[in-house]
Design an enzyme around this catalytic site. Structure first.
Site, PDB file in Angstrom:
ATOM      1  N   ASP A 180      52.854 -13.197  -9.795  1.00  0.00           N
ATOM      2  CA  ASP A 180      52.178 -12.409 -10.823  1.00  0.00           C
ATOM      3  C   ASP A 180      52.884 -11.066 -10.939  1.00  0.00           C
ATOM      4  O   ASP A 180      53.902 -10.824 -10.277  1.00  0.00           O
ATOM      5  CB  ASP A 180      50.694 -12.233 -10.514  1.00  0.00           C
ATOM      6  N   HIS A 192      52.823 -12.427 -17.050  1.00  0.00           N
ATOM      7  CA  HIS A 192      52.576 -12.113 -15.643  1.00  0.00           C
ATOM      8  C   HIS A 192      53.888 -12.162 -14.854  1.00  0.00           C
ATOM      9  O   HIS A 192      53.951 -12.691 -13.751  1.00  0.00           O
ATOM     10  CB  HIS A 192      51.541 -13.071 -15.053  1.00  0.00           C
ATOM     11  N   GLU A 214      47.600 -14.957 -21.107  1.00  0.00           N
ATOM     12  CA  GLU A 214      47.714 -13.508 -21.305  1.00  0.00           C
ATOM     13  C   GLU A 214      49.157 -13.056 -21.515  1.00  0.00           C
ATOM     14  O   GLU A 214      49.561 -11.996 -21.049  1.00  0.00           O
ATOM     15  CB  GLU A 214      47.082 -12.762 -20.122  1.00  0.00           C
ATOM     16  N   ASP A 262      35.347 -14.529  -8.461  1.00  0.00           N
ATOM     17  CA  ASP A 262      35.541 -13.113  -8.155  1.00  0.00           C
ATOM     18  C   ASP A 262      34.507 -12.263  -8.884  1.00  0.00           C
ATOM     19  O   ASP A 262      34.342 -11.086  -8.567  1.00  0.00           O
ATOM     20  CB  ASP A 262      36.952 -12.655  -8.500  1.00  0.00           C
ATOM     21  N   TRP A 311      40.292 -14.576  -8.264  1.00  0.00           N
ATOM     22  CA  TRP A 311      41.373 -13.614  -8.441  1.00  0.00           C
ATOM     23  C   TRP A 311      41.120 -12.440  -7.500  1.00  0.00           C
ATOM     24  O   TRP A 311      39.999 -11.969  -7.388  1.00  0.00           O
ATOM     25  CB  TRP A 311      41.432 -13.141  -9.892  1.00  0.00           C
ATOM     26  N   THR A 312      42.165 -11.967  -6.838  1.00  0.00           N
ATOM     27  CA  THR A 312      41.959 -11.124  -5.656  1.00  0.00           C
ATOM     28  C   THR A 312      42.324  -9.662  -5.847  1.00  0.00           C
ATOM     29  O   THR A 312      42.629  -8.963  -4.880  1.00  0.00           O
ATOM     30  CB  THR A 312      42.757 -11.690  -4.470  1.00  0.00           C
ATOM     31  N   GLU A 313      42.280  -9.146  -7.082  1.00  0.00           N
ATOM     32  CA  GLU A 313      42.587  -7.723  -7.270  1.00  0.00           C
ATOM     33  C   GLU A 313      41.782  -6.838  -6.329  1.00  0.00           C
ATOM     34  O   GLU A 313      42.287  -5.851  -5.794  1.00  0.00           O
ATOM     35  CB  GLU A 313      42.279  -7.303  -8.716  1.00  0.00           C
TER      36      GLU A 313
END
Length: 772
Positions: free
Chosen positions: A204, A275, A338, A431, A479-481
C-alpha cells in the site's frame, strides 16, 4: 439420497425439528454452544464420557493427522493429552476419525459426526471435512465449564457442510505490521471458526511488506516510513525513527504451509494501479509524476498511481511472477480500488501512452491494467480478483470481483457472469468500532455492532437463481491504520469473527441471532483458553450517572451493548461477583458514589468489571468521548502521535468539521470553562474530499478557542490559542463566562484557523464554579 440433497432438505425444515431436544434422565438437555451452527443436528440419549485415557483411533494417515490436531485442541483448552492409535483396544469407548467415500457432488468440507455413549465417529470424504468435524467435536467438548476428570459429550448425529465456499478474513499488514507468530495465531482462530480464506493485504502507500528477490529495494526502502509527528522522532536524539517491517519469502512459505495444514488458502494482494506510493517511493520511474516521493505516513485516499510504461508492466509482471510462485492458491488479488485518476489526467506522458494503446479514457486504462495482469497470471494458473472498481471497464471473463462499496458491485458482477465475494463496508469492515463505548480503541466510529455483522446476507435478493450461484461467499476486512498493536487487531476481529463464520457456514434458515447470543459465552471461554484478547466493550457494563433533582443524590443506570447476562454490582469499592446484588432498575445513590459492575453468564464474567466514581466535581467534567460531534462529516477516533511507545491519548474528532458539543451543559453558577486540548498531526489524504474540510476564520496569529451556544449559535467566550502546546503535548485554556448565563446550554467547543499540518483536539472539558 446424496449428501447435499439431504442437507438441503434438512436446512428447509423448521429449526425445532432439526434441533429437537427430548428430555433425558437428567432433565431438559442443555443447549449446544456450536459456532457456526451445523446444518443438521439431532439429539440422542445419554452422553459419551471423554477421559484423559480415551483413545483416538485413525486408520488412514490423513485421518491420523486430523486426530492429532484434535488432540492439540484438547491439550490447549482442557489440558488433557489424548493419544492417537490406528485401532481401538477391546470394547473400551473410543473416538474414531474415519475417511469415507464421497459422492461426486458432495462438498469436500462436508462431514458427519455420530456420538453415542460408547463411541464417537467423525467421518468425511476429504481431510477438510474431517478437520471441520474435529472442530465441531472439540466445541462439544468445551461447551460446558468442566473442572472434573470427565467431559460429557451429548449423544447426537450431525450432518454438516458449508453454505459458501469462500469464508474469508482480510488483514492489512501494510499500514501496520504483524509478526509471523501473530499471523499464525489468527490462522489458528480462523480454523477454529471453519473459515478457509486468508486475504493478505501486503502492499500500500504506507509500506511494501513482501520480499521480492529481483527488487530488494522494495522492502529496504518501501518497507519503511517515518511516522507522522512525535511518533517518528526519537525523543532522546531528535532523529527520525523509521517504522519498518516485511516478510521474507521463507517466512511467507512458512505461513502458507501453516495455513494449508489448517485448510486455509492464502490470497495475496498486490495493489494495482493505485495505493502505489511505497513502490513509487522506491522506484520513482514507476510513477505518473516527476520526482521522488516518500513512503506515506498519512492515512486516507492517495493519488499516486503506477504509470503505463512497458518498463512498469515488466516490473509488475516480475513481481507477480514471484507472487505466483510463493502462493499456490488459485487467486491473486490485484486491488484496483481508490485509483484516483488525477495524476494520469495531468501527465502528458500517460496521456500519450493512452493514445498509443488506443484507450479512450482513464477508466479504460485501468481496465487495460486488469486485463494485462489477468492474462499474465492466467498463464501461471492463477485467477485475478479485485475490488469492485475494476467493474468500471470490461473485465476478463474469468476475473472475480470483491464487492466492498456495498452489494451493488457484487450484484452487477454476478449479473455479468463474474464470481463474487461480498465484503461490504456497511457490514463487514471490522476496523469500524463495534460499540459507542468510550473504551473503544482508535478507529472509525461508524458502528458495526455484532448484530449488524450477523444479519448480513451475502446473496442479493435481486439475483436470479443462476446468477446467485456466482456468489462465492463473504469476507470480513480489517484495515490497520489505527492498530499499532496486535491486541487491537484481535479486538477488531473477535467476537465478530464468530458472526461472519456463522453466515458463511450455516444454512440461512438455521441462523437465529438470539440463539447465536446464547451460544456466544462458551465461545468466549474458548477465546480465553487460547489467549485471544477479544473485545471487552460489547460485554462491559456501561455506568451512567446523572444528578437527581435533590442534587444530593445520583441516579445511576447500567446497561451492556449486547444485553447478555445478568449485571451484578457493588457500591463499596469491591469487585462484583455472582453473589453481588443484581441490577434491575436505576439506582439512587448519595454523593459521592463508587459503583462497579460486570455481566455474568454461568457464573463467569463476560468482561472485566467496570468501575466509576461520582462526586460533585466529576459531574461537571466531560472527556471528549462523552461529547457529541456538531456534524458527522468524517468522524474518527484518533490516537495521539506520541510517545513513540506505550499508551497514548485518544481523541474523537470530525476531521471535516472539528467541533465538540456538550448537550445541556449545566452552566448555572459556572464562572469559567476549562478546555484541555492536545495537538496531533493532520495526517489524512482525502483526494477529492479535501475541500469539504471546514476552517473557521481566525482573528489572531494562532487562532482562538471559541465557546458557543450551539454549533452555529451565539459566542459565549473566546480565548487566543498559543503557537504550540506545552512540553507534555497539551494545553489547558480557561475561558471566563459572563455573569447571568442561562442555566444550561448546548456548549460547543471549536478551534479557529487552519493549523495544518497539525490540528487541535479536545481532551477534556471542565466547568468551574466561583470567580472567573
Amino acid at each position: 439420497m446424496k449428501l447435499r440433497h439431504i442437507l438441503l432438505l434438512l436446512a428447509l425444515l423448521p429449526v425445532t425439528a432439526i434441533a429437537a431436544t427430548p428430555a433425558d434422565t437428567a432433565g431438559a438437555k442443555a443447549p449446544l454452544s456450536l459456532i457456526p451452527a451445523p446444518a443438521s443436528l439431532v439429539r440422542g440419549e445419554g452422553a459419551f464420557s471423554l477421559l484423559a485415557d480415551t483413545p483416538l483411533v485413525a486408520a488412514d494417515p490423513r485421518a491420523a493427522r486430523v486426530a492429532r490436531q484434535f488432540a492439540g485442541l484438547m491439550q490447549r483448552s482442557r489440558g488433557i493429552a489424548l493419544q492417537v492409535g490406528d485401532a481401538a483396544t477391546g470394547e473400551a469407548p473410543a473416538i474414531e476419525f474415519r475417511m469415507t467415500p464421497m459422492t461426486p457432488d458432495a462438498s469436500p468440507e462436508a462431514y458427519s459426526l455420530d456420538v453415542s455413549p460408547q463411541r464417537v465417529v467423525v467421518a468425511a470424504g476429504d481431510a477438510r471435512g474431517l478437520f471441520y468435524g474435529a472442530v465441531t467435536l472439540w466445541q462439544l467438548a468445551t461447551t460446558e465449564v468442566n473442572d472434573g476428570a470427565a467431559t460429557r459429550i451429548p449423544a447426537l448425529r450431525i450432518d454438516d457442510a458449508p453454505r459458501f465456499a469462500w469464508r474469508g478474513l482480510m488483514l492489512d499488514s501494510a499500514r501496520h505490521f504483524q509478526s509471523v507468530d501473530e499471523i499464525k495465531q489468527l490462522l489458528d482462530a480462523m480454523a477454529r471458526h471453519k473459515l478457509n480464506t486468508f486475504h493478505w493485504h501486503l502492499t500500500d502507500d504506507q509500506g511494501w511488506r513482501l520480499q521480492i528477490r529481483k527488487y530488494p529495494e522494495l522492502t529496504a526502502i518501501g518497507g519503511c516510513r517515518i511516522p507522522a509527528g512525535d511518533g517518528g522522532i526519537d525523543p532522546r536524539t531528535g532523529r527520525p525513527v523509521p517504522y519498518c517491517g516485511f516478510y521474507t519469502q521463507d517466512e511467507v512459505r512458512d505461513i502458507v504451509r501453516y495455513a494449508g495444514e489448517r485448510h486455509i488458502t492464502v490470497v495475496p494482494e498486490i495493489d494495482i494501479p493505485g495505493h502505489a506510493q511505497a513502490a513509487v517511493a522506491t522506484y520513482p520511474r514507476l510513477g505518473s509524476v516527476d520526482g521522488p516521493s516518500p513512503v506515506s505516513s498519512e492515512w486516507g485516499v492517495h493519488k499516486y498511481l503506477f504509470n503505463a510504461d512497458e518498463d512498469t508492466f515488466a516490473f509488475l509482471e516480475d513481481v507477480l511472477a514471484e507472487v505466483a510462485e510463493l502462493f499456490p492458491g488459485r487467486y491473486v488479488h490485484i486491488g484496483g480500488d481508490e485509483a484516483v485518476k488525477d495524476q494520469w489526467k495531468a501527465s502528458p506522458k500517460v496521456q500519450a501512452r493512452m493514445r498509443a494503446l488506443g484507450v479512450a479514457d482513464e477508466a479504460q486504462l485501468q481496465g487495460y491494467f486488469v486485463e494485462r495482469m489477468a492474462r499474465f497470471l492466467a498463464a501461471r494458473g492463477k485467477r485475478v480478483i479485485g475490488w469492485d472498481e475494476i467493474l468500471e471497464d470490461d473485465l476478463p471473463a474469468d476475473a472475480a470481483v470483491m464487492s466492498w462499496r456495498g452489494i451493488e458491485g457484487g450484484t452487477e458482477a454476478a449479473r455479468k457472469g463474474h464470481d463474487v465475494v461480498m465484503a461490504p463496508v456497511s457490514h463487514l469492515y471490522l476496523d469500524y468500532l463495534q460499540t459507542d463505548s468510550p473504551d473503544e480503541p482508535p478507529g472509525r466510529p461508524t458502528l458495526i455492532p455484532l448484530r449488524k455483522a450477523y444479519d448480513f446476507e451475502p446473496v442479493p435478493a435481486a439475483l436470479t437463481a443462476a446468477q446467485a450461484r456466482h456468489i462465492l461467499g463473504l469476507q470480513a476486512n480489517v484495515w490497520t491504520e489505527h492498530m499499532r498493536t496486535f491486541e487491537r487487531v484481535e479486538h477488531a476481529f473477535f467476537p465478530r469473527i464468530a458472526a461472519v463464520a456463522e453466515t458463511g457456514w450455516s444454512p440461512r434458515a438455521r441462523k437465529d441471532y438470539d440463539d447465536f447470543l446464547a451460544r456466544l459465552p462458551a465461545q468466549l471461554r474458548r477465546y480465553r483458553a487460547f489467549g485471544i484478547d477479544y473485545a471487552q466493550t460489547p460485554f462491559a457494563v456501561r455506568i451512567e450517572g446523572a444528578r437527581e433533582p435533590s442534587r444530593a443524590t445520583l441516579r445511576v443506570a447500567m446497561s451492556t451493548p449486547l444485553q447478555l447476562g445478568e449485571i451484578r454490582y457493588t457500591t463499596d469499592g469491591s469487585a462484583p461477583t455472582t453473589d453481588s446484588p443484581r441490577y434491575r432498575q436505576p439506582l439512587s445513590l448519595p454523593l459521592p458514589a463508587q459503583v462497579a459492575a460486570a455481566a455474568f453468564v454461568d457464573g463467569r464474567a463476560l468482561a472485566e468489571p467496570t468501575s466509576r466514581r461520582f462526586d460533585a466535581a466529576s459531574l461537571l467534567q466531560r472527556e471528549d468521548e462523552a461529547l457529541a460531534m456538531c456534524s458527522q462529516g468524517l468522524m474518527l477516533r484518533l490516537e495521539d502521535d506520541g510517545p513513540p511507545e506505550g499508551p497514548r491519548a485518544i481523541y474523537n474528532i470530525d476531521i471535516f468539521n472539528p467541533c465538540w458539543l456538550w448537550r445541556d451543559a449545566p452552566l448555572g453558577g459556572i464562572a469559567a470553562v476549562e478546555v484541555r486540548a492536545g495537538r496531533i498531526p493532520y495526517y489524512f489524504q482525502l483526494a477529492g474530499d479535501e475541500p469539504n474540510r471546514k476552517f473557521r476564520p481566525a482573528r489572531s496569529a494562532h487562532g482562538e478557542l471559541e465557546l458557543r451556544n450551539g454549533c452555529e449559535g451565539d459566542l459565549l467566550a473566546s480565548v487566543p490559542l498559543p503557537a504550540a502546546p506545552g512540553d507534555d503535548g497539551f494545553i489547558t485554556l480557561r475561558a471566563p463566562l459572563s455573569a447571568g448565563q442561562r442555566a444550561s446550554a448546548n456548549l460547543c467547543i471549536v478551534f479557529t484557523g487552519d493549523t495544518r499540518p497539525a490540528m487541535w483536539a479536545v481532551d477534556r472539558v471542565t466547568l468551574r464554579r466561583g470567580a472567573p
